[in-house]
Design a protein around this motif. Structure first.
Motif, PDB file in Angstrom:
ATOM      1  N   GLU A  28     -19.182  56.844 -11.275  1.00 13.32           N
ATOM      2  CA  GLU A  28     -17.976  56.529 -10.509  1.00 13.32           C
ATOM      3  C   GLU A  28     -18.300  55.886  -9.158  1.00 13.32           C
ATOM      4  OE1 GLU A  28     -13.907  58.635  -8.861  1.00 13.32           O
ATOM      5  OE2 GLU A  28     -15.646  59.886  -9.266  1.00 13.32           O
ATOM      6  N   LEU A  29     -19.447  56.236  -8.578  1.00 10.04           N
ATOM      7  CA  LEU A  29     -19.797  55.675  -7.268  1.00 10.04           C
ATOM      8  C   LEU A  29     -19.958  54.164  -7.302  1.00 10.04           C
ATOM      9  CD1 LEU A  29     -22.245  58.240  -5.643  1.00 10.04           C
ATOM     10  CD2 LEU A  29     -19.889  57.708  -5.012  1.00 10.04           C
ATOM     11  N   VAL A  34     -20.503  50.138  -2.047  1.00  5.38           N
ATOM     12  CA  VAL A  34     -21.025  48.789  -2.201  1.00  5.38           C
ATOM     13  C   VAL A  34     -22.399  48.814  -2.853  1.00  5.38           C
ATOM     14  CG1 VAL A  34     -21.798  46.725  -0.957  1.00  5.38           C
ATOM     15  CG2 VAL A  34     -19.692  47.870  -0.275  1.00  5.38           C
ATOM     16  N   GLN A  35     -23.292  49.660  -2.333  1.00  7.48           N
ATOM     17  CA  GLN A  35     -24.629  49.733  -2.894  1.00  7.48           C
ATOM     18  C   GLN A  35     -24.589  50.541  -4.183  1.00  7.48           C
ATOM     19  OE1 GLN A  35     -27.842  50.586  -0.229  1.00  7.48           O
ATOM     20  NE2 GLN A  35     -29.045  51.540  -1.832  1.00  7.48           N
ATOM     21  N   ARG A  36     -25.267  50.064  -5.174  1.00  6.48           N
ATOM     22  CA  ARG A  36     -25.324  50.741  -6.465  1.00  6.48           C
ATOM     23  C   ARG A  36     -26.015  52.095  -6.306  1.00  6.48           C
ATOM     24  NH1 ARG A  36     -29.271  50.372 -10.591  1.00  6.48           N
ATOM     25  NH2 ARG A  36     -30.332  48.778  -9.387  1.00  6.48           N
ATOM     26  N   ASN A 141     -21.145  56.457   2.162  1.00  5.74           N
ATOM     27  CA  ASN A 141     -19.993  56.746   3.004  1.00  5.74           C
ATOM     28  C   ASN A 141     -18.902  57.496   2.244  1.00  5.74           C
ATOM     29  OD1 ASN A 141     -18.756  56.344   5.656  1.00  5.74           O
ATOM     30  ND2 ASN A 141     -17.275  55.089   4.534  1.00  5.74           N
ATOM     31  N   HIS A 142     -18.636  57.093   1.014  1.00  3.61           N
ATOM     32  CA  HIS A 142     -17.605  57.768   0.216  1.00  3.61           C
ATOM     33  C   HIS A 142     -17.935  59.258   0.046  1.00  3.61           C
ATOM     34  CE1 HIS A 142     -14.696  58.640  -2.924  1.00  3.61           C
ATOM     35  NE2 HIS A 142     -15.689  59.210  -3.573  1.00  3.61           N
ATOM     36  N   GLN A 172     -26.300  51.993   7.260  1.00  2.00           N
ATOM     37  CA  GLN A 172     -26.130  50.602   6.869  1.00  2.00           C
ATOM     38  C   GLN A 172     -24.650  50.351   6.666  1.00  2.00           C
ATOM     39  OE1 GLN A 172     -28.827  49.382   3.863  1.00  2.00           O
ATOM     40  NE2 GLN A 172     -27.613  47.633   3.238  1.00  2.00           N
ATOM     41  N   SER A 173     -24.179  49.206   7.144  1.00  2.33           N
ATOM     42  CA  SER A 173     -22.778  48.858   6.916  1.00  2.33           C
ATOM     43  C   SER A 173     -22.725  47.511   6.222  1.00  2.33           C
ATOM     44  CB  SER A 173     -21.989  48.851   8.224  1.00  2.33           C
ATOM     45  OG  SER A 173     -22.514  47.910   9.119  1.00  2.33           O
TER      46      SER A 173
END
Length: 183
Positions: A28-29, A34-36, A141-142, A172-173
């Motif tokens: 689900e992530l 954004v990053q795998r 972040n999630h 990291q953003s």
């Protein structure tokens, strides 16, 4: 519950069970970050075969696997981190191989809310703390905003140790430049 630590998975049925548990926990992530965060099957298979990475298995009383984690102090075994960063910031720990990295912790749905996650984290904590080491992990972040994972880890480990420090060491953003159609 029993935590078993092994360096290589050779049993194919166990391997498949671990892949399914891992995939279910992280798939689900890929829609939320954004990053795998889900390794490909080949990457996962490589980690399970890599003896530099310890595999922590949480087993129910009947021997059923209900959780899995990976843990290493060979930072070269972790493809997406820069060992040089750790060498520069903690040279003594780095040269003594007292920096561990948690690759992932996955718990099966039937064991959610039970002690599997806590037991896996506690076993990894005991390895590093016995050597006055450092433990690093990444949290997207999630998972930090929604699931409060940095708080969960901090609370779990602080129950085991009264002198633990928990610090964000990097962030990291991702930025998006959007070009809407001309007015």
């Amino acid at each position: 519950m029993l935590i078993k630590v092994i360096d290589r998975i050779t049993d194919q049925a166990l391997h498949e069970t671990m892949w399914t548990m891992y995939r279910d926990a992280f798939e689900e992530l890929n829609h939320l970050a954004v990053q795998r965060h889900l390794m490909t099957r080949d990457e996962f298979d490589s980690v399970l075969a890599d003896t530099r990475v310890d595999k922590y298995l949480a087993l129910d009383d009947d021997g059923t696997i209900c959780g899995v984690a990976t843990y290493t102090n060979d930072l070269d075994a972790v493809p997406l981190i820069a060992p040089q960063y750790f060498e520069r910031h903690w040279p003594e720990h780095y040269s003594a191989r007292k920096i561990w990295y948690i690759g992932f912790v996955a718990v099966s749905p039937h064991a959610q809310g039970r002690e599997a996650f806590a037991q896996l984290v506690e076993q990894m904590y005991m390895v590093a703390s016995a050597q006055n080491g450092l433990v690093c992990l990444d949290i997207c972040n999630h998972n930090d905003e929604v699931r409060r994972m940095s708080r969960v880890f901090r609370m779990m480990v602080s129950r085991l140790s009264d002198n633990m420090k928990f610090t964000r060491i990097d962030q990291q953003s991702y930025w998006l430049y959007e070009f809407p159609s001309a007015a």
